[in-house]
Design a protein around this motif. Structure first.
Motif, mmCIF file in Angstrom:
data_model
loop_
_atom_site.group_PDB
_atom_site.id
_atom_site.type_symbol
_atom_site.label_atom_id
_atom_site.label_comp_id
_atom_site.label_asym_id
_atom_site.label_seq_id
_atom_site.Cartn_x
_atom_site.Cartn_y
_atom_site.Cartn_z
ATOM 1 N N CYS A 84 43.927 42.392 22.160
ATOM 2 C CA CYS A 84 43.352 42.540 23.412
ATOM 3 C C CYS A 84 43.770 43.604 24.421
ATOM 4 O O CYS A 84 44.817 44.091 24.443
ATOM 5 C CB CYS A 84 43.620 40.957 24.110
ATOM 6 S SG CYS A 84 42.751 40.718 25.607
ATOM 7 N N GLY A 85 42.859 44.118 25.111
ATOM 8 C CA GLY A 85 43.044 45.198 25.931
ATOM 9 C C GLY A 85 43.464 44.794 27.401
ATOM 10 O O GLY A 85 43.748 45.709 28.340
ATOM 11 N N GLY A 86 43.395 43.418 27.512
ATOM 12 C CA GLY A 86 43.802 42.878 29.093
ATOM 13 C C GLY A 86 44.919 42.940 29.531
ATOM 14 O O GLY A 86 45.203 43.353 30.480
ATOM 15 N N GLY A 151 34.880 37.740 24.913
ATOM 16 C CA GLY A 151 36.288 37.942 24.913
ATOM 17 C C GLY A 151 36.378 39.149 25.832
ATOM 18 O O GLY A 151 35.649 39.402 26.658
ATOM 19 N N PHE A 152 37.497 39.797 25.303
ATOM 20 C CA PHE A 152 38.049 41.082 26.201
ATOM 21 C C PHE A 152 37.954 42.171 25.277
ATOM 22 O O PHE A 152 38.127 42.296 24.054
ATOM 23 C CB PHE A 152 39.241 40.759 26.829
ATOM 24 C CG PHE A 152 39.437 39.671 27.829
ATOM 25 C CD1 PHE A 152 38.644 39.705 28.964
ATOM 26 C CD2 PHE A 152 40.319 38.438 27.618
ATOM 27 C CE1 PHE A 152 38.597 38.734 29.897
ATOM 28 C CE2 PHE A 152 40.498 37.554 28.538
ATOM 29 C CZ PHE A 152 39.454 37.488 29.691
ATOM 30 N N SER A 157 38.755 50.808 23.740
ATOM 31 C CA SER A 157 37.611 50.486 22.890
ATOM 32 C C SER A 157 36.393 49.655 23.426
ATOM 33 O O SER A 157 36.863 49.005 24.405
ATOM 34 C CB SER A 157 38.203 50.089 21.593
ATOM 35 O OG SER A 157 37.229 49.457 20.534
ATOM 36 N N LYS A 158 35.274 49.786 22.744
ATOM 37 C CA LYS A 158 34.341 49.098 22.911
ATOM 38 C C LYS A 158 34.271 47.682 22.234
ATOM 39 O O LYS A 158 33.485 46.982 22.561
ATOM 40 C CB LYS A 158 32.841 49.587 22.985
ATOM 41 C CG LYS A 158 32.816 50.774 24.091
ATOM 42 C CD LYS A 158 31.194 51.307 23.885
ATOM 43 C CE LYS A 158 31.179 52.369 24.872
ATOM 44 N NZ LYS A 158 29.575 52.897 24.806
ATOM 45 N N GLN A 159 35.048 47.749 21.332
ATOM 46 C CA GLN A 159 35.227 46.420 20.334
ATOM 47 C C GLN A 159 35.510 45.320 21.299
ATOM 48 O O GLN A 159 36.412 45.496 22.107
ATOM 49 C CB GLN A 159 36.160 46.880 19.180
ATOM 50 C CG GLN A 159 35.834 47.928 18.242
ATOM 51 C CD GLN A 159 34.429 47.538 17.607
ATOM 52 O OE1 GLN A 159 34.177 46.446 17.126
ATOM 53 N NE2 GLN A 159 33.566 48.451 17.648
#
Length: 435
Positions: A84-86, A151-152, A157-159
């Motif tokens: 996760c990029g959060g 999700g996040f 990334s756009k994933q």
């Protein structure tokens, strides 16, 4: 037929390096490593660590292995942390996170403004987990597979990292993640759903759907059933309109001494505790005297405006979004305080504005990440004795602090507000005085 020599294309192999020393953290919380190939930034690495890396591009590298760990390293509790990029600082103990953020601000001010705070106050802190009262969920619908991801975003990334629980979200929002993942694929609007926002207000939780087209009758029925079952308000927003599908009570959040009514799209500080603490600190620093004239910029719906007016100030509040100005005026009327509120693009010249006048004893600014590149010059020319500047971007704060320094202001006090624990994002309060 003539044949010409054609050299084979070179394929560069990933460059792997071991026993690399991490010397510091940069302003984005990445480890800084000085390699024979130049400085590399390594997400997840901490100062004093010896690590193995794979170079990726000109400036970045991937952390392959930690050979010697920092004493400040902890095990990230989130199961989604690596995907996760959060959050990006869960691996660093909390006190060290806060110390790092203060050091970033100190270095930015020194480097870009040659300014040093005369006093640093201890950070304003609150809950480090389950603190976030607003979150935007990314969504993607795969029409071929009839699958929805909620999700996040993954790092850079756009994933989408699909989550069923987030450790920094308020529990009232966490409870909605799995039910929404079950509901949304059943709706016709899922094919043109932009994103989903979850917001915890004072008396209720809102689910805000960003859509390209308004829901049809069948979707409306399902959404209303969902809202009733989970006791939430449900709003939709398109390019043409913003309206509630199911609304229980007017939306509001607390500030010092009163409540702020607002729309779900209005700005609201993310941390459920620290927003009020920050307002209290601003009131202490401004030290409002009866009927003192105060200029407030980027006022929003009144988070600072109303407490200033309740403290006895004559507040002139400026905001660039017309709907928020109208909300601000209504909030002032409900709080039974008198203010002046104007809609204005603060990055345009002020000379024709009726509210641009001398006599403001103090000023408060709470701009977005871009800071106040034009407004800070205008404020400095008005020469208020004291300025409180709240920033969520130390680089633009430093740029604007340089302007204040050039106009004879000194940075008397500064304080980190740990608005975003477990992430590298920084909120900071500063108090400038004119000598």
């Amino acid at each position: 037929m003539a044949q010409f020599y054609k050299p084979q294309a070179r394929t560069s192999q990933p460059q792997r390096l071991t026993d690399q020393l991490v010397v510091e953290l940069d302003h984005q919380g990445r480890g800084v490593v000085r390699t024979p190939k130049g400085v590399k930034f390594v997400a997840g690495a901490l100062p004093t660590e010896r690590i193995a890396i794979t170079v990726q591009g000109k400036h970045e590298a991937h952390l392959d292995r930690i050979q010697t760990s920092s004493t400040q390293r902890i095990e990230p509790p989130c199961a989604f942390y690596e995907q996760c990029g959060g959050c990006d600082l869960q691996h660093l103990e909390l006190d060290a996170q806060r110390a790092h953020k203060q050091q970033v601000v100190i270095e930015m001010l020194a480097k870009f403004a040659q300014v040093e705070a005369q006093q640093w106050l201890p950070p304003l802190t609150g809950d480090a987990w389950n603190y976030r009262r607003r979150a935007r969920l990314a969504v993607h619908y795969d029409a071929k597979r009839h699958q929805l991801k909620v999700g996040f975003r993954a790092p850079k990334s756009k994933q989408i990292c699909v989550i069923d629980h987030c450790l920094v979200l308020a529990e009232s929002l966490n409870k909605l993640l799995q039910p929404l993942q079950q509901l949304l694929p059943q709706l016709a609007l899922v094919k043109q759903l932009g994103h989903v926002e979850l917001i915890e207000f004072e008396h209720q939780v809102v689910v805000l759907l960003r859509v390209k087209q308004w829901p049809d009758e069948q979707d409306l029925n399902q959404l209303q059933e969902f809202a009733t079952a989970h006791q939430v308000s449900l709003w939709c927003e398109s390019d043409q309109q913003l309206a509630p599908l199911v609304a229980n009570e007017p939306l509001s959040y607390r500030t010092v001494g009163t409540s702020i009514s607002c729309l779900p799209t209005n700005f609201m500080q993310a941390h459920r505790q620290l927003s009020e603490q920050m307002v209290k600190q601003a009131l202490v620093w401004l030290d409002i005297q009866p009927n003192e004239k105060v200029l407030e910029l980027y006022a929003g719906s009144g988070n600072f405006t109303l407490p200033l007016a309740l403290a006895g100030a004559q507040v002139t509040a400026i905001e660039g979004v017309a709907t928020m100005v109208e909300q601000l005026k209504a909030n002032a009327q409900n709080a039974q305080v008198s203010i002046e509120a104007f809609c204005c693009d603060l990055e345009q010249p002020w000379h024709r504005q009726s509210w641009r006048q001398d006599g403001y004893g103090k000023a408060l600014l709470d701009p977005a990440r871009a800071g106040a590149p034009h407004a800070i010059h205008e404020v400095a020319q008005l020469q208020p004795q004291r300025i409180v500047y709240i920033s969520c971007a130390p680089d633009t704060l430093a740029r604007d602090a340089k302007v204040l320094k050039e106009h004879g202001y000194q940075l008397k006090q500064a304080q980190v507000v740990d608005m975003f624990p477990q992430t590298h994002h920084i909120e900071v309060m500063t108090r400038f005085e004119r000598e």
